[in-house]
Design a protein around this motif. Sequence first.
Motif, PDB file in Angstrom:
ATOM      1  N   ARG A 278      40.517 -65.486  15.857  1.00 24.83           N
ATOM      2  CA  ARG A 278      39.698 -64.765  16.828  1.00 24.83           C
ATOM      3  C   ARG A 278      40.087 -63.284  16.923  1.00 24.83           C
ATOM      4  NH1 ARG A 278      38.895 -69.502  21.382  1.00 24.83           N
ATOM      5  NH2 ARG A 278      37.000 -68.338  21.851  1.00 24.83           N
ATOM      6  N   ILE A 279      41.115 -62.898  16.186  1.00 25.22           N
ATOM      7  CA  ILE A 279      41.533 -61.493  16.195  1.00 25.22           C
ATOM      8  C   ILE A 279      40.746 -60.771  15.108  1.00 25.22           C
ATOM      9  CG2 ILE A 279      43.465 -59.885  15.966  1.00 25.22           C
ATOM     10  CD1 ILE A 279      45.308 -62.090  16.885  1.00 25.22           C
ATOM     11  N   ASN A 280      39.676 -60.111  15.516  1.00 31.30           N
ATOM     12  CA  ASN A 280      38.773 -59.463  14.582  1.00 31.30           C
ATOM     13  C   ASN A 280      39.018 -57.962  14.538  1.00 31.30           C
ATOM     14  OD1 ASN A 280      37.162 -58.273  16.869  1.00 31.30           O
ATOM     15  ND2 ASN A 280      36.787 -60.449  17.242  1.00 31.30           N
ATOM     16  N   LYS A 281      38.308 -57.273  13.669  1.00 31.75           N
ATOM     17  CA  LYS A 281      38.537 -55.842  13.467  1.00 31.75           C
ATOM     18  C   LYS A 281      38.223 -55.027  14.719  1.00 31.75           C
ATOM     19  CE  LYS A 281      33.908 -55.234  11.441  1.00 31.75           C
ATOM     20  NZ  LYS A 281      33.150 -54.947  10.196  1.00 31.75           N
ATOM     21  N   ILE A 282      37.221 -55.451  15.501  1.00 35.20           N
ATOM     22  CA  ILE A 282      36.874 -54.720  16.714  1.00 35.20           C
ATOM     23  C   ILE A 282      37.986 -54.862  17.744  1.00 35.20           C
ATOM     24  CG2 ILE A 282      35.148 -54.365  18.498  1.00 35.20           C
ATOM     25  CD1 ILE A 282      34.263 -53.808  15.563  1.00 35.20           C
ATOM     26  N   LEU A 283      38.533 -56.058  17.866  1.00 39.63           N
ATOM     27  CA  LEU A 283      39.632 -56.280  18.796  1.00 39.63           C
ATOM     28  C   LEU A 283      40.867 -55.478  18.376  1.00 39.63           C
ATOM     29  CD1 LEU A 283      40.856 -57.700  21.201  1.00 39.63           C
ATOM     30  CD2 LEU A 283      41.227 -59.713  19.785  1.00 39.63           C
ATOM     31  N   LEU A 284      41.168 -55.458  17.074  1.00 35.46           N
ATOM     32  CA  LEU A 284      42.315 -54.696  16.585  1.00 35.46           C
ATOM     33  C   LEU A 284      42.129 -53.199  16.829  1.00 35.46           C
ATOM     34  CD1 LEU A 284      43.009 -56.630  13.278  1.00 35.46           C
ATOM     35  CD2 LEU A 284      44.557 -56.456  15.237  1.00 35.46           C
ATOM     36  N   LEU A 285      40.910 -52.718  16.630  1.00 36.99           N
ATOM     37  CA  LEU A 285      40.627 -51.310  16.914  1.00 36.99           C
ATOM     38  C   LEU A 285      40.847 -51.027  18.401  1.00 36.99           C
ATOM     39  CD1 LEU A 285      39.637 -48.564  15.953  1.00 36.99           C
ATOM     40  CD2 LEU A 285      37.291 -49.361  16.226  1.00 36.99           C
ATOM     41  N   SER A 286      40.416 -51.927  19.253  1.00 35.58           N
ATOM     42  CA  SER A 286      40.628 -51.769  20.694  1.00 35.58           C
ATOM     43  C   SER A 286      42.113 -51.690  21.023  1.00 35.58           C
ATOM     44  CB  SER A 286      39.993 -52.943  21.454  1.00 35.58           C
ATOM     45  OG  SER A 286      38.618 -53.045  21.191  1.00 35.58           O
ATOM     46  N   ILE A 287      42.886 -52.538  20.398  1.00 32.95           N
ATOM     47  CA  ILE A 287      44.335 -52.563  20.637  1.00 32.95           C
ATOM     48  C   ILE A 287      44.979 -51.231  20.265  1.00 32.95           C
ATOM     49  CG2 ILE A 287      46.492 -53.614  19.785  1.00 32.95           C
ATOM     50  CD1 ILE A 287      44.776 -56.260  19.563  1.00 32.95           C
ATOM     51  N   LEU A 288      44.462 -50.597  19.237  1.00 23.40           N
ATOM     52  CA  LEU A 288      45.044 -49.348  18.746  1.00 23.40           C
ATOM     53  C   LEU A 288      44.674 -48.134  19.590  1.00 23.40           C
ATOM     54  CD1 LEU A 288      44.459 -49.880  14.913  1.00 23.40           C
ATOM     55  CD2 LEU A 288      46.686 -49.698  16.036  1.00 23.40           C
ATOM     56  N   ILE A 289      43.537 -48.161  20.283  1.00 25.16           N
ATOM     57  CA  ILE A 289      43.042 -46.919  20.887  1.00 25.16           C
ATOM     58  C   ILE A 289      42.875 -46.950  22.401  1.00 25.16           C
ATOM     59  CG2 ILE A 289      41.844 -46.241  18.770  1.00 25.16           C
ATOM     60  CD1 ILE A 289      39.210 -47.093  20.032  1.00 25.16           C
ATOM     61  N   ILE A 290      42.860 -48.125  23.030  1.00 23.55           N
ATOM     62  CA  ILE A 290      42.523 -48.188  24.461  1.00 23.55           C
ATOM     63  C   ILE A 290      43.723 -47.873  25.338  1.00 23.55           C
ATOM     64  CG2 ILE A 290      41.970 -49.797  26.333  1.00 23.55           C
ATOM     65  CD1 ILE A 290      39.860 -51.032  24.592  1.00 23.55           C
ATOM     66  N   ASP A 291      43.501 -46.971  26.291  1.00 26.31           N
ATOM     67  CA  ASP A 291      44.441 -46.711  27.376  1.00 26.31           C
ATOM     68  C   ASP A 291      43.628 -46.256  28.584  1.00 26.31           C
ATOM     69  OD1 ASP A 291      43.704 -44.112  26.824  1.00 26.31           O
ATOM     70  OD2 ASP A 291      45.660 -43.495  26.053  1.00 26.31           O
ATOM     71  N   ASN A 292      44.283 -45.634  29.540  1.00 22.52           N
ATOM     72  CA  ASN A 292      43.572 -45.179  30.732  1.00 22.52           C
ATOM     73  C   ASN A 292      43.089 -43.736  30.626  1.00 22.52           C
ATOM     74  OD1 ASN A 292      43.803 -47.608  32.163  1.00 22.52           O
ATOM     75  ND2 ASN A 292      45.899 -47.105  32.761  1.00 22.52           N
ATOM     76  N   SER A 293      43.217 -43.145  29.431  1.00 27.81           N
ATOM     77  CA  SER A 293      42.749 -41.784  29.214  1.00 27.81           C
ATOM     78  C   SER A 293      41.409 -41.812  28.478  1.00 27.81           C
ATOM     79  CB  SER A 293      43.782 -40.991  28.408  1.00 27.81           C
ATOM     80  OG  SER A 293      43.759 -41.392  27.042  1.00 27.81           O
ATOM     81  N   ASP A 294      41.007 -40.649  27.945  1.00 26.17           N
ATOM     82  CA  ASP A 294      39.752 -40.582  27.182  1.00 26.17           C
ATOM     83  C   ASP A 294      39.984 -40.769  25.688  1.00 26.17           C
ATOM     84  OD1 ASP A 294      41.030 -38.247  26.539  1.00 26.17           O
ATOM     85  OD2 ASP A 294      39.378 -36.908  27.070  1.00 26.17           O
ATOM     86  N   ASN A 295      41.151 -41.284  25.310  1.00 27.07           N
ATOM     87  CA  ASN A 295      41.489 -41.475  23.899  1.00 27.07           C
ATOM     88  C   ASN A 295      40.455 -42.356  23.190  1.00 27.07           C
ATOM     89  OD1 ASN A 295      43.599 -41.174  21.698  1.00 27.07           O
ATOM     90  ND2 ASN A 295      43.566 -43.395  21.841  1.00 27.07           N
ATOM     91  N   CYS A 296      40.128 -43.477  23.814  1.00 26.28           N
ATOM     92  CA  CYS A 296      39.161 -44.413  23.246  1.00 26.28           C
ATOM     93  C   CYS A 296      37.773 -43.781  23.176  1.00 26.28           C
ATOM     94  CB  CYS A 296      39.133 -45.678  24.092  1.00 26.28           C
ATOM     95  SG  CYS A 296      37.761 -46.783  23.761  1.00 26.28           S
ATOM     96  N   ILE A 348      37.168 -63.332  26.287  1.00 24.64           N
ATOM     97  CA  ILE A 348      38.284 -63.829  25.472  1.00 24.64           C
ATOM     98  C   ILE A 348      38.917 -62.692  24.683  1.00 24.64           C
ATOM     99  CG2 ILE A 348      38.847 -65.287  23.486  1.00 24.64           C
ATOM    100  CD1 ILE A 348      36.833 -67.328  24.657  1.00 24.64           C
ATOM    101  N   ASP A 349      38.096 -61.765  24.176  1.00 23.82           N
ATOM    102  CA  ASP A 349      38.640 -60.554  23.535  1.00 23.82           C
ATOM    103  C   ASP A 349      39.555 -59.812  24.503  1.00 23.82           C
ATOM    104  OD1 ASP A 349      37.472 -60.902  21.096  1.00 23.82           O
ATOM    105  OD2 ASP A 349      35.964 -59.334  21.302  1.00 23.82           O
ATOM    106  N   LEU A 350      39.110 -59.672  25.739  1.00 24.71           N
ATOM    107  CA  LEU A 350      39.910 -58.987  26.754  1.00 24.71           C
ATOM    108  C   LEU A 350      41.247 -59.691  26.963  1.00 24.71           C
ATOM    109  CD1 LEU A 350      40.366 -57.024  29.146  1.00 24.71           C
ATOM    110  CD2 LEU A 350      39.040 -58.618  30.561  1.00 24.71           C
ATOM    111  N   LEU A 351      41.224 -61.012  27.047  1.00 20.39           N
ATOM    112  CA  LEU A 351      42.450 -61.776  27.257  1.00 20.39           C
ATOM    113  C   LEU A 351      43.412 -61.628  26.085  1.00 20.39           C
ATOM    114  CD1 LEU A 351      40.970 -64.980  28.923  1.00 20.39           C
ATOM    115  CD2 LEU A 351      42.551 -63.353  29.976  1.00 20.39           C
ATOM    116  N   ILE A 352      42.874 -61.678  24.865  1.00 25.27           N
ATOM    117  CA  ILE A 352      43.740 -61.490  23.696  1.00 25.27           C
ATOM    118  C   ILE A 352      44.303 -60.076  23.687  1.00 25.27           C
ATOM    119  CG2 ILE A 352      43.840 -61.477  21.176  1.00 25.27           C
ATOM    120  CD1 ILE A 352      41.672 -63.631  21.181  1.00 25.27           C
TER     121      ILE A 352
END
Length: 428
Positions: A278-296, A348-352
């Motif tokens: 269930r760990i797909n490329k979109i989820l991995l991209l989210s893991i790399l870029i998401i924070d509380n700033s405008d980075n994403c 589920i993406d959010l939980l992972i």
Amino acid sequence: MINEIISNIFRKTNNPSDLLTVKYLNDLKYFSAAKKIFLSLENYSADYKLMFVGGCVRKLLKEEEVDDMDIATNINPKKVKEILKEKNIKFIETGIEHGTVSVFINDFKFELTTLRKDLSTDGRHANVEFISDWEVDAKRRDFTINSIYSDLSGKIFDPLGGVADLRKGIVKFIGDAEQRIKEDYIRILRYIRFFTQYSNYEHKQNTVDAIKKNLGNFNKISKERSLDELFKILKLKNLNNLFDNEFSRFVILSIFPQFKYFDRLKSLNKISKHLQPRINKILLLSILIIDNSDNCDFFLYKFNLSNQIKKRILFIKTSFASNYIGDLLNKKNLIKLCYDNNKKEDVIDLLIFLIFNYPQKLKIIENLIEFIDNSAIPEFPIQAEYLIKQFNFTEGKKLGDALKKLESIWIKNNFKIDKDKINSILEI
């Protein structure tokens, strides 16, 4: 031409019937879609020849999944089109100026390209001349492991020693590294992908120097090509190795500086086997870029991802930024997110995603994923027609406000509402 034909020593199929997909070189002759193309073109003339080349051959040698195939041929592109039309094989002229047509059979994609040599390049595009020399065609390719050819029977033609390099775990440019890079700067990112996937050695200094010298020119590559290559990298089973290697990490962060959170990927080896698919490329991209700033937001703007991908990533970002971890690990709140988003998969993406931020809560989150999997998305039981029929509402703002109020109470009451109390709730 070097007529080096290496006998295929890989496993033979136990089922000689037509195959809809293929995993081994010796199964190629039973791959029905490929057979149709080869037989249609090669039987047209004794001088015509086709061979698989590049990624599909490399993958078959490594027994990896093949999802498309490149085929090289000594047939002129115009003649290729004529024959395909005559044989009623549908194709698209995806790159006809470079001798390429795409053929789709049984939803499987083949890219059929005439042998060529590059006359001039600008780092993005090439002016080409169509040829009939297989070795010259091999020498204009990027890496030795991508210059391996195979006929339909699985016999290998390997003029540049790519099979040996693949077996040893050597990833190297064909000829001069800097010249290859200057022909197409996307090869910088492709090198990092293949090095991460296959290499058993450190980076060669001449390769490091060539990449550093030309890294500033990578911005000449279109955002679409960059993303296409990135998504292939994100599919690597050993993705974590990319950031463990100092030079590879330097290159990837130079191209994608928004990947600030690569350390989160250290939790990849903690993910249960049943969750890993269930760990797909979109989820991995989210893991790399998401924070509380405008980075994403900046990454999404810069690379102009599709609205569907943006929606998935921004759902994770918004949920992560606007909730405490305790709220996100609350079953009622998660069901509400499923209801608001009308999609369990995004929750589920959010939980992972949360596992990579709070690995100490792994077991709790895994249990919540199982809970969501086994839960149905609630359906609001009161429709406009019911209020119109039972309470004499008419279409308009009052009806809409009434439905919103009832829905809000229904959600707060754990998705339950007593229809007998609608009168008192709406004060009518």
